[in-house]
Design an enzyme around this catalytic site. Structure first.
Site, PDB file in Angstrom:
ATOM      1  N   GLY A  41      21.480 -56.654 -51.687  1.00  0.00           N
ATOM      2  CA  GLY A  41      22.955 -56.481 -50.878  1.00  0.00           C
ATOM      3  C   GLY A  41      23.456 -57.857 -50.995  1.00  0.00           C
ATOM      4  O   GLY A  41      22.872 -58.846 -50.393  1.00  0.00           O
ATOM      5  N   ALA A  44      23.329 -60.013 -47.494  1.00  0.00           N
ATOM      6  CA  ALA A  44      22.238 -60.390 -46.977  1.00  0.00           C
ATOM      7  C   ALA A  44      21.432 -61.429 -47.886  1.00  0.00           C
ATOM      8  O   ALA A  44      21.027 -62.349 -47.823  1.00  0.00           O
ATOM      9  CB  ALA A  44      21.245 -59.046 -47.084  1.00  0.00           C
ATOM     10  N   GLU A 141      31.383 -55.394 -50.435  1.00  0.00           N
ATOM     11  CA  GLU A 141      30.484 -54.121 -50.383  1.00  0.00           C
ATOM     12  C   GLU A 141      30.632 -53.667 -48.834  1.00  0.00           C
ATOM     13  O   GLU A 141      29.930 -52.747 -48.280  1.00  0.00           O
ATOM     14  CB  GLU A 141      29.233 -54.619 -50.603  1.00  0.00           C
ATOM     15  CG  GLU A 141      28.650 -54.559 -52.145  1.00  0.00           C
ATOM     16  CD  GLU A 141      27.433 -54.709 -52.467  1.00  0.00           C
ATOM     17  OE1 GLU A 141      27.056 -54.514 -53.782  1.00  0.00           O
ATOM     18  OE2 GLU A 141      26.545 -55.229 -51.675  1.00  0.00           O
ATOM     19  N   THR A 218      33.144 -68.146 -62.173  1.00  0.00           N
ATOM     20  CA  THR A 218      31.655 -68.315 -63.011  1.00  0.00           C
ATOM     21  C   THR A 218      31.524 -67.865 -64.253  1.00  0.00           C
ATOM     22  O   THR A 218      32.231 -66.978 -64.562  1.00  0.00           O
ATOM     23  CB  THR A 218      30.765 -67.768 -62.041  1.00  0.00           C
ATOM     24  OG1 THR A 218      31.026 -66.282 -61.926  1.00  0.00           O
ATOM     25  CG2 THR A 218      30.654 -68.211 -60.513  1.00  0.00           C
ATOM     26  N   GLY A 220      28.846 -67.566 -66.448  1.00  0.00           N
ATOM     27  CA  GLY A 220      27.430 -67.313 -66.872  1.00  0.00           C
ATOM     28  C   GLY A 220      26.901 -68.518 -67.499  1.00  0.00           C
ATOM     29  O   GLY A 220      26.922 -69.623 -66.645  1.00  0.00           O
ATOM     30  N   GLY A 223      28.441 -71.882 -67.354  1.00  0.00           N
ATOM     31  CA  GLY A 223      28.728 -72.939 -66.310  1.00  0.00           C
ATOM     32  C   GLY A 223      29.806 -72.161 -65.198  1.00  0.00           C
ATOM     33  O   GLY A 223      29.893 -70.861 -64.957  1.00  0.00           O
ATOM     34  N   THR A 248      19.948 -60.329 -61.413  1.00  0.00           N
ATOM     35  CA  THR A 248      20.356 -59.656 -60.202  1.00  0.00           C
ATOM     36  C   THR A 248      20.259 -60.843 -58.964  1.00  0.00           C
ATOM     37  O   THR A 248      19.505 -61.334 -58.828  1.00  0.00           O
ATOM     38  CB  THR A 248      19.194 -58.385 -59.580  1.00  0.00           C
ATOM     39  OG1 THR A 248      19.103 -57.775 -60.847  1.00  0.00           O
ATOM     40  CG2 THR A 248      19.950 -57.754 -58.519  1.00  0.00           C
ATOM     41  N   ASP A 252      25.185 -64.072 -56.149  1.00  0.00           N
ATOM     42  CA  ASP A 252      25.013 -64.241 -54.514  1.00  0.00           C
ATOM     43  C   ASP A 252      24.335 -65.701 -54.400  1.00  0.00           C
ATOM     44  O   ASP A 252      24.925 -66.466 -53.224  1.00  0.00           O
ATOM     45  CB  ASP A 252      24.219 -63.343 -53.958  1.00  0.00           C
ATOM     46  CG  ASP A 252      24.870 -61.782 -54.562  1.00  0.00           C
ATOM     47  OD1 ASP A 252      26.168 -61.831 -54.565  1.00  0.00           O
ATOM     48  OD2 ASP A 252      23.983 -60.895 -54.700  1.00  0.00           O
ATOM     49  N   GLY A 287      13.976 -59.884 -59.071  1.00  0.00           N
ATOM     50  CA  GLY A 287      14.610 -59.555 -57.843  1.00  0.00           C
ATOM     51  C   GLY A 287      15.664 -60.385 -57.428  1.00  0.00           C
ATOM     52  O   GLY A 287      16.097 -61.375 -58.294  1.00  0.00           O
TER      53      GLY A 287
END
Ligand code: RIB
Length: 321
Positions: A41, A44, A141, A218, A220, A223, A248, A252, A287
């Site tokens: 999430g 989180a 979200e 951003t 990728g 930079g 993933t 964040d 993860g």
């Protein structure tokens, strides 16, 4: 003076992840790896990423009264995130169905569940938490009306960072509060709509014209581009070269690191350079939350890269002689 360097208001999802050789076409079935369930999430993730780096972070979110909700709370607590603002109940915990291909790229479908029940009233009830934070960040979200209420409830002087993901057109009131608005190419194009041109520099100019005080785009492996509307400056920030295993949650981690370092007084380019190293380190591990580095690990990764680069340059010179 502040109890928290960063308060993240946002989503918490159980990430149901399957590795695939390739994604199925419409109507097709493909076989994948064993299922793994990770805490995730975007909200989180940001709270954990900041805490792993050493920030005092807290999360304002909603999870279900179920096993996935407990998994998420446990992950926050293990990272040292303040969880007094995590509300429980009202709907099942949000779930993200994620496929990851051999290049580390992912596709994600989110069932918001309890995230969709984080309401404007929940924001109004969290006044003391908002007062306790130097920087507040969020994503999309959770309902847009909740983000609008958050912007209205921000104490004077609190810095607000928004990553509009998943993207949608944004009201002026939200755009004007962003310092910075953090977007990738897809998010920039969605926020800009028909006004989107083709260059990151053009997106930055057009986004600033919509009201944010600053913008970070951003890019990728290339930079990031940072643009400060107050100073009228922009700068390109490089990334590290890494072998991606799973992207993933890397965005964040980038946003969390950026928000934290801005709150510590760094300027946009300095904070983005650090955030780019954090994001690059995160993609080398599987993860989302489990992939986030400590500040020490970011320093080690950066030092290894610098040594590799120096070695490559020395070999180049030797070849040329
Ligand atoms: O940004 C990555 C996150 O997006 C995943 O953890 C998933 O939960 C979705 O929210």
């Amino acid at each position: 003076m502040y109890d928290y360097d960063l308060l993240v208001v946002g989503s918490a999802n159980a990430d149901l992840v399957i590795g695939v050789e390739r994604r199925p076409a419409p109507g097709e079935t493909v076989l994948g790896s064993d299922l793994v369930i990770h805490p995730g999430g975007k909200g989180a993730n940001q709270a954990v990423a900041a805490a792993r780096l050493g920030a005092r972070s807290a999360l304002l979110a909603r999870v279900g009264d179920d096993a996935n909700g407990r998994l998420l709370l446990e992950s926050q607590r293990a990272a040292g995130v303040g969880t007094a603002g995590v509300l429980v109940g009202g709907a099942p915990t949000g779930v993200a169905l994620i496929t990851v291909d051999p290049s580390g790229d992912n596709s994600i479908v989110v069932s918001p569940g309890a995230n969709a029940r984080l309401t404007p009233a929940d924001i109004r009830a969290a006044g003391s938490l908002l007062e306790a934070a130097r920087v507040v960040s969020t994503q999309l979200e959770i309902p847009l009306e909740t983000v609008t209420e958050l912007v209205r409830a921000l104490p004077a002087g609190t810095r607000f960072v928004l990553n509009p993901s998943p993207p949608q057109p944004l009201p002026d009131e939200i755009l004007a509060a962003c310092d910075p608005l953090v977007v990738n190419e897809h998010e920039a194009r969605t926020v800009l709509g028909d006004a989107a041109g083709d260059s990151p520099e053009g997106w930055a100019r057009a986004l600033l014209a919509l009201g944010p005080r600053s913008v970070v785009i951003t890019l990728g492996a290339a930079g990031a581009l940072v643009a400060d509307g107050r100073k009228g400056t922009s700068a390109h920030v490089p990334s590290l070269k890494v072998d991606a295993v799973d992207t993933t949650g890397a965005g964040d981690a980038f946003t969390a690191a950026l928000a934290w370092r801005l709150g510590q007084g760094e300027d946009l380019a300095q904070a983005a350079a650090f955030a780019a190293r954090v994001g690059a380190t995160a993609v080398t591990r599987p993860g989302a939350q489990e992939s986030y580095p400590t500040a020490h690990e970011v320093r080690e990764e950066t030092r290894d890269q610098a040594q590799d680069q120096a070695q490559d340059e020395a070999q180049e010179e030797a070849r040329a002689e």
